[in-house]
Design a protein around this motif. Sequence first.
Motif, PDB file in Angstrom:
ATOM      1  N   GLY A 278       0.809  -1.229   0.000  1.00 19.40           N
ATOM      2  CA  GLY A 278       0.000   0.000   0.000  1.00 19.40           C
ATOM      3  C   GLY A 278       0.830   1.260   0.000  1.00 19.40           C
TER       4      GLY A 278
ATOM      5  N   ILE B 247      -6.511  -9.677  -0.007  1.00 18.01           N
ATOM      6  CA  ILE B 247      -7.562  -8.914  -0.688  1.00 18.01           C
ATOM      7  C   ILE B 247      -8.220  -9.749  -1.790  1.00 18.01           C
ATOM      8  CG2 ILE B 247      -6.082  -7.876  -2.444  1.00 18.01           C
ATOM      9  CD1 ILE B 247      -7.581  -5.315  -2.184  1.00 18.01           C
TER      10      ILE B 247
ATOM     11  N   GLY C  77      -2.355  -1.182 -11.633  1.00 19.67           N
ATOM     12  CA  GLY C  77      -1.698  -1.469 -10.360  1.00 19.67           C
ATOM     13  C   GLY C  77      -1.571  -2.951 -10.087  1.00 19.67           C
TER      14      GLY C  77
ATOM     15  N   MET D 128      -1.631  -5.228  -3.018  1.00 19.89           N
ATOM     16  CA  MET D 128      -3.071  -5.501  -3.026  1.00 19.89           C
ATOM     17  C   MET D 128      -3.605  -5.593  -4.449  1.00 19.89           C
ATOM     18  SD  MET D 128      -4.351  -5.554   0.162  1.00 19.89           S
ATOM     19  CE  MET D 128      -3.171  -6.837   0.240  1.00 19.89           C
TER      20      MET D 128
ATOM     21  N   ARG E 262       7.236  -5.335 -10.379  1.00 16.12           N
ATOM     22  CA  ARG E 262       5.950  -5.755  -9.792  1.00 16.12           C
ATOM     23  C   ARG E 262       5.281  -6.797 -10.703  1.00 16.12           C
ATOM     24  NH1 ARG E 262       4.188  -2.852  -5.199  1.00 16.12           N
ATOM     25  NH2 ARG E 262       5.737  -1.277  -4.790  1.00 16.12           N
TER      26      ARG E 262
ATOM     27  N   GLY F 214       3.186  -0.288 -18.502  1.00 17.09           N
ATOM     28  CA  GLY F 214       2.784   1.015 -19.029  1.00 17.09           C
ATOM     29  C   GLY F 214       2.186   1.842 -17.914  1.00 17.09           C
TER      30      GLY F 214
ATOM     31  N   ALA G 101      -2.938   5.403  -5.634  1.00 20.64           N
ATOM     32  CA  ALA G 101      -3.324   6.799  -5.839  1.00 20.64           C
ATOM     33  C   ALA G 101      -3.609   7.524  -4.523  1.00 20.64           C
ATOM     34  CB  ALA G 101      -4.552   6.854  -6.743  1.00 20.64           C
TER      35      ALA G 101
ATOM     36  N   VAL H 216       2.492   7.113  -9.894  1.00 23.87           N
ATOM     37  CA  VAL H 216       3.572   7.505 -10.795  1.00 23.87           C
ATOM     38  C   VAL H 216       2.978   8.308 -11.956  1.00 23.87           C
ATOM     39  CG1 VAL H 216       5.427   6.673 -12.287  1.00 23.87           C
ATOM     40  CG2 VAL H 216       4.886   5.442 -10.174  1.00 23.87           C
TER      41      VAL H 216
ATOM     42  N   GLY I  72     -11.210   1.878  -4.087  1.00 20.47           N
ATOM     43  CA  GLY I  72     -10.730   2.129  -2.732  1.00 20.47           C
ATOM     44  C   GLY I  72      -9.360   2.753  -2.622  1.00 20.47           C
TER      45      GLY I  72
ATOM     46  N   LEU J  71     -10.419  -2.813   6.734  1.00 17.72           N
ATOM     47  CA  LEU J  71     -11.585  -2.701   5.851  1.00 17.72           C
ATOM     48  C   LEU J  71     -12.568  -3.783   6.287  1.00 17.72           C
ATOM     49  CD1 LEU J  71     -11.440  -2.858   1.922  1.00 17.72           C
ATOM     50  CD2 LEU J  71     -13.249  -3.892   3.246  1.00 17.72           C
TER      51      LEU J  71
HETATM   52  P1  NAD Z   1       1.356  -0.840  -3.842  1.00 15.88           P
HETATM   53  O1  NAD Z   1       2.028   0.450  -3.537  1.00 15.88           O
HETATM   54  O2  NAD Z   1       1.946  -2.115  -3.368  1.00 15.88           O
HETATM   55  O3  NAD Z   1       1.165  -0.957  -5.428  1.00 15.88           O
HETATM   56  C1  NAD Z   1       0.706   0.084  -6.245  1.00 15.88           C
HETATM   57  C2  NAD Z   1       1.159  -0.191  -7.676  1.00 15.88           C
HETATM   58  O4  NAD Z   1       0.655   0.820  -8.558  1.00 15.88           O
HETATM   59  C3  NAD Z   1       2.675  -0.186  -7.800  1.00 15.88           C
HETATM   60  O5  NAD Z   1       3.078  -1.424  -8.318  1.00 15.88           O
HETATM   61  C4  NAD Z   1       2.960   0.967  -8.751  1.00 15.88           C
HETATM   62  O6  NAD Z   1       4.055   0.724  -9.581  1.00 15.88           O
HETATM   63  C5  NAD Z   1       1.661   1.061  -9.538  1.00 15.88           C
HETATM   64  N1  NAD Z   1       1.407   2.362 -10.140  1.00 15.88           N
HETATM   65  C6  NAD Z   1       1.481   3.584  -9.533  1.00 15.88           C
HETATM   66  N2  NAD Z   1       1.131   4.545 -10.413  1.00 15.88           N
HETATM   67  C7  NAD Z   1       0.826   3.932 -11.578  1.00 15.88           C
HETATM   68  C8  NAD Z   1       0.383   4.399 -12.830  1.00 15.88           C
HETATM   69  N3  NAD Z   1       0.173   5.687 -13.054  1.00 15.88           N
HETATM   70  N4  NAD Z   1       0.148   3.488 -13.808  1.00 15.88           N
HETATM   71  C9  NAD Z   1       0.357   2.166 -13.594  1.00 15.88           C
HETATM   72  N5  NAD Z   1       0.794   1.671 -12.419  1.00 15.88           N
HETATM   73  C10 NAD Z   1       1.013   2.548 -11.412  1.00 15.88           C
HETATM   74  O7  NAD Z   1      -0.142  -0.658  -3.332  1.00 15.88           O
HETATM   75  P2  NAD Z   1      -1.262  -1.809  -3.096  1.00 15.88           P
HETATM   76  O8  NAD Z   1      -1.049  -2.440  -1.778  1.00 15.88           O
HETATM   77  O9  NAD Z   1      -1.365  -2.666  -4.306  1.00 15.88           O
HETATM   78  O10 NAD Z   1      -2.559  -0.894  -2.969  1.00 15.88           O
HETATM   79  C11 NAD Z   1      -3.036  -0.184  -4.126  1.00 15.88           C
HETATM   80  C12 NAD Z   1      -4.081   0.834  -3.736  1.00 15.88           C
HETATM   81  O11 NAD Z   1      -5.260   0.185  -3.300  1.00 15.88           O
HETATM   82  C13 NAD Z   1      -3.650   1.742  -2.588  1.00 15.88           C
HETATM   83  O12 NAD Z   1      -4.131   3.041  -2.820  1.00 15.88           O
HETATM   84  C14 NAD Z   1      -4.311   1.132  -1.398  1.00 15.88           C
HETATM   85  O13 NAD Z   1      -4.505   2.078  -0.366  1.00 15.88           O
HETATM   86  C15 NAD Z   1      -5.613   0.660  -2.009  1.00 15.88           C
HETATM   87  N6  NAD Z   1      -6.193  -0.473  -1.297  1.00 15.88           N
HETATM   88  C16 NAD Z   1      -7.439  -0.866  -1.637  1.00 15.88           C
HETATM   89  C17 NAD Z   1      -8.029  -1.943  -0.993  1.00 15.88           C
HETATM   90  C18 NAD Z   1      -9.395  -2.410  -1.336  1.00 15.88           C
HETATM   91  O14 NAD Z   1      -9.953  -3.224  -0.634  1.00 15.88           O
HETATM   92  N7  NAD Z   1      -9.972  -1.996  -2.429  1.00 15.88           N
HETATM   93  C19 NAD Z   1      -7.332  -2.625  -0.010  1.00 15.88           C
HETATM   94  C20 NAD Z   1      -6.041  -2.252   0.272  1.00 15.88           C
HETATM   95  C21 NAD Z   1      -5.471  -1.191  -0.394  1.00 15.88           C
END
Ligand code: NAD
Length: 554
Positions: free
Chosen positions: A50, A142, A171, A175, A199, A239, A264, A272, A321, A442
């Motif tokens: 996250g 998740i 992403g 998660m 990733r 990408g 985000a 990014v 989320g 959550l």
């Molecule tokens: P993370 O930081 O492990 O992974 C995020 C990924 O997004 C990274 O691999 C990064 O390289 C990629 N990324 C960033 N900007 C990008 C772009 N413009 N284009 C393409 N890829 C891009 O985070 P995570 O643990 O996977 O969590 C992702 C998001 O989901 C976080 O905002 C987190 O808070 C949220 N989240 C949601 C839930 C849910 O239940 N829906 C649960 C946990 C986390």
Amino acid sequence: MSTADRPNIRAARGTELTCKGWVQEAALRMLMNNLDREVAEAPEDLVVYGGTGKAARSWPDYHRIVASLRSLESDETLLIQSGRAVGIFKTHADAPRVLLANSLLVPKWATWQEHERLAALGLTMFGQMTAGSWIYIGTQGILQGTYETFVACGRQRFGGDLAGKLIVTGGLGGMGGAQPLAATMAGAACLCVEVDPDRIARRLEHKYLMRSTSSLDEALAWLDEARASKQALSVGLEGNCAEVLPELVRRGRIPDIVTDQTSAHDPLGGYVPGGMSLAAARSLRTEDPDEYVRRSIAAMGTHVRAMRDMQDKGAVAFDYGNNIRAYAVEAGVEDAFEIKGFIPEYIRPLFCEGKGPFRWAALSGKPEDIYKTDKAILDLFPEDEALRRWIELAGEQVAWQGLPARICWLGYGERHRAGLKFNEMVRSGELEAPIVIGRDHLDCGSVASPNRETEAMKDSSDAVADWPILNALINTAAGASWVSVHHGGGVGMGYSIHAGMVVVADGSEDAARRLERVLHSDPGMGIVRHVDAGYEEALEFAKRYGVKIPGVTV
Ligand code: NAD
């Protein structure tokens, strides 16, 4: 960083104690498991998942916590303030062994800028949800939620079948990496846009993702073929979403479903920006953070504009989320909230029954212990078809990360039965070692997050944050093993307050009493919260299960 270069933290396995009791031992093993290189996204920085969600503030803090847990008596409680051990007090055997407060700021100061300032001074850390509260179990955590969300979307919008349908998302992090496997489990074809090739490689290695490419044309050709033959397929495309999604709109390639799980919630440490290489973005992040944030928010605007265009052209769009809509509004996309959140769309009916992401890990380290608990769950709830389908799919398709673990969504009236059964299985020796039971923050009654879990509450109480605090207090009183209160998880600073709990089944009579209490009070908070907000389903449930609500059921 390749797997070989990561720090090599690994929780002890088996029945030999390295602490003075099983609850302390469980906390220590789960802290270490959060930082296991199979589990954490960037263990060298203590980052679990996250964006920048950490398990401890610094390496000296990590070692101090480990030493504190090793010496902690079974009638003492350790206090953790944003990843640092700050005190130990004598309490009593039934009290939590650890209490944690992570990333909390006084509301008027609750911004990323203030957090970054304090973090740079070494005064705080970002705990996300399960990172700083030591109950992250890898991407599986998740997976079922994502799977259920896709299935619910299929049921509501596509006649129950996602075969031949295309999901576009972004992403593949800790998660977000669950999305391709959840999509293929639900029968769909899925394009996952991810800016970081490492990733993508990690998801391929862990079998959450099937194929990858850096060519959009190649990805679309594979996906077209899969859709035509109604085969499930996941493709990771290297990408940037802020570039790829507008390109899909330009080409008229409108998916059936569009969502997003880039990080985000954090415009500096997570998202990014487009229009530059990943290496250039990383340099800009440290050299000119203000310019980085400006570009990041602008790119989120472009990204969400494309999602809205897809929605206008017939795609089902939902927010997953990460708070991307709020930043898109900042970037001038005024109609970003036309994209609805996944909780009000698909999850809230489950919250009304006290249902949420119940999870457990086997301290033995033996997969057989989890397979035995899987069977116990199926025996306990034979009438639940969706649960059966999930447990069977998970048993076949989920690769272990760190300590073997399982997640499944259970509700009020179910969780304590599962907990007591596991405790009995530990007592009888059927399981080799204790089981750690916890959940995501959550959950039904543990979070206030107006752009996510409490979006569009029936009585407009979205921002009322008393509920997660009451959740932590009642779980502490009921005797959970460790309890946490955090700020900013999921959606970022200023946007959420949430609580976590873990309770250990070590096979003892004392544990049985604690499990019975905690696994009622915790999901019970979900029922109480939703009854208070006026949800009829929750009220019927409260009546059926005898949940005491003054002036309502008693
Ligand atoms: P993370 O930081 O492990 O992974 C995020 C990924 O997004 C990274 O691999 C990064 O390289 C990629 N990324 C960033 N900007 C990008 C772009 N413009 N284009 C393409 N890829 C891009 O985070 P995570 O643990 O996977 O969590 C992702 C998001 O989901 C976080 O905002 C987190 O808070 C949220 N989240 C949601 C839930 C849910 O239940 N829906 C649960 C946990 C986390």
